[in-house]
Design a protein around this motif. Structure first.
Motif, PDB file in Angstrom:
ATOM      1  N   SER A  40       0.833  -1.268   0.076  1.00 18.06           N
ATOM      2  CA  SER A  40       0.017  -0.088   0.017  1.00 18.06           C
ATOM      3  C   SER A  40       0.885   1.107  -0.151  1.00 18.06           C
ATOM      4  O   SER A  40       2.151   1.290   0.231  1.00 18.06           O
ATOM      5  N   GLU A  41       0.150   2.429  -0.348  1.00 24.79           N
ATOM      6  CA  GLU A  41       0.997   3.650  -0.098  1.00 24.79           C
ATOM      7  C   GLU A  41       1.496   3.934   0.973  1.00 24.79           C
ATOM      8  O   GLU A  41       2.634   4.407   1.395  1.00 24.79           O
ATOM      9  N   ARG A  48      -7.972   4.767   1.252  1.00 20.78           N
ATOM     10  CA  ARG A  48      -7.766   4.645  -0.100  1.00 20.78           C
ATOM     11  C   ARG A  48      -8.484   3.142  -0.632  1.00 20.78           C
ATOM     12  O   ARG A  48      -8.756   3.224  -1.814  1.00 20.78           O
ATOM     13  N   ASP A  77     -11.774   6.702  -0.965  1.00 23.74           N
ATOM     14  CA  ASP A  77     -11.983   7.928  -0.306  1.00 23.74           C
ATOM     15  C   ASP A  77     -13.299   7.856   0.155  1.00 23.74           C
ATOM     16  O   ASP A  77     -14.125   9.163   0.052  1.00 23.74           O
TER      17      ASP A  77
END
Length: 398
Positions: free
Chosen positions: A148-149, A304, A308
């Motif tokens: 993931s980010e 995410r 959102d």
């Protein structure tokens, strides 16, 4: 390809990383690749035929959870033997800075190495302590993946370098096709709300959920809360918080993969009240795939995954009152639930193992190409160019 995958965490008590490793191995095998997995496990623990058990693990507090790891000279010898026997085209290590099998394999490895990083945390004393042990060995890694980010940011902040983001995978159709179970199916007067997670880990958020139950019952007296997961403290916590109303919370214990899918396909709402330490949120994707409306903490990783808030409904992390208000609103609005579920059903396809496996294989090919670079060509430059190409293909601009 011959692929070796190393999992640092024990298969005696499976968790998210173990499930990811298992599903990735089986997806690769389904594509015709020759895969072997090395992971901690007791001799009497049932394991799949492609897994080599590296021995008993010991529980260690890590990132707000309890990780079961194995280390030491005997484990190192087993790891070396497995590597020599495997003669892998690519070695895929998960969490290589966790002091367990992946770190040992990284020390020993000679050849293309891919590393996946799962952890998300703002500050990690464990990573800071482990970094000197692996600093030089990290140069062996041909390509890095973050799930993931948030996991990518943790990697950048603590270890430097960068990674391509490839999410955890889910067999979407297994959940989408799951049949509802009458035991867990709600009605307009008695809707069902599910929670899955380890009950004795505070960060999984069971206390946050229990703190919301009373307010929900004030507005929806017939609501049922179905809690699945291992742990001994759940019923006592419910009795302490809810008193006579604790019967609205039903503890199912640990559930099989089949029962988990059926549960998620049956309930009106799945709630994820985690308070932190989450890098992705695989159970959100499972719930979305099964058709449950998701209500989740507004953690960055969850936001995410839920596009959102378009594929689920977010509430303030750790705020039981806001969770109660959100649940009451969602339960009272079937049209909104249907809208969220419809959007989620399209979003989840990006997390299906068919798509995720394609991306992982692209990284493997990049790692092998770096090894096979022509004389005079800088392999690190080649890897960087291919990594940039892969990230652009995924729509990543950072």
């Amino acid at each position: 390809m011959r692929v070796g995958i190393v999992c640092p965490y024990s298969f005696d008590v499976p968790g998210g990383v173990q499930f990811h490793v298992r599903d990735l191995a089986e997806a690769l095998i389904g594509r015709g690749h020759d895969v072997s997995v090395l992971a901690p496990a007791d001799e009497d623990t049932p394991v799949p035929p492609y897994l080599t058990a590296a021995g008993r693990a010991v529980p260690v507090r890590y990132n707000g959870s309890v990780a079961r790891l194995t280390f030491g000279p005997v484990t190192a010898a087993r790891t070396r033997k497995w590597l020599q026997a495997g003669q892998f085209d690519v070695l895929h290590l998960h969490e290589p800075v966790t002091p367990s099998l992946s770190m040992l394999a990284l020390w020993i490895a000679d050849g293309p190495v891919v590393a996946t990083f799962h952890t998300s945390t703002e500050r990690s004393r464990s990573m800071q302590l482990a970094f000197p042990l692996v600093r030089q060995s990290l140069e062996k890694i041909s390509a890095r993946i973050a799930v993931s980010e948030d996991a990518r940011r943790t990697l950048v902040d603590h270890l430097g370098g960068d990674a391509v983001v490839i999410p955890n995978g889910v067999y979407v159709d297994a959940f989408a096709n799951a049949q509802p179970d009458p035991r867990w199916t709600g009605t307009p007067q008695a809707p069902t709300i599910a929670f899955l997670g380890r009950l004795d880990e505070h960060r999984k958020g069971l206390p946050v959920l229990l703190g919301a139950v009373g307010e929900v019952l004030d507005h929806v007296p017939g609501a049922r809360f179905l809690v699945a997961g291992r742990g001994e403290s759940g019923a006592a916590q419910a009795a302490e918080v809810l008193g006579e109303r604790a019967g609205a919370v039903e503890f199912l214990g640990g559930v099989s993969d089949e029962d988990k899918a059926a549960l998620l396909a049956s309930v009106d709402v799945y709630v994820a009240p985690q308070t932190g330490g989450e890098s992705f949120g695989i159970v959100l994707v499972e719930a979305m795939s099964a058709g449950a409306a998701v209500v989740a903490s507004d953690l960055g990783a969850f936001s995410r995954v839920l596009d959102d808030g378009a594929a689920g409904v977010l509430f303030r992390t750790g705020d039981s009152a806001d969770l109660a208000r959100t649940l009451v609103e969602v339960l009272a609005a079937p049209a909104r639930r249907a809208q969220v579920v419809a959007h989620a059903s399209s979003v989840v396809r990006r997390y299906d193992w068919s798509a995720v496996t394609d991306q992982v294989l692209a990284v493997y090919e990049m790692a092998v190409a770096g090894r096979d670079a022509p004389v005079g060509e800088d392999p690190s430059s080649l890897r960087g160019a291919r990594l940039l190409e892969l990230r652009r293909g995924r729509g990543e601009t950072r």
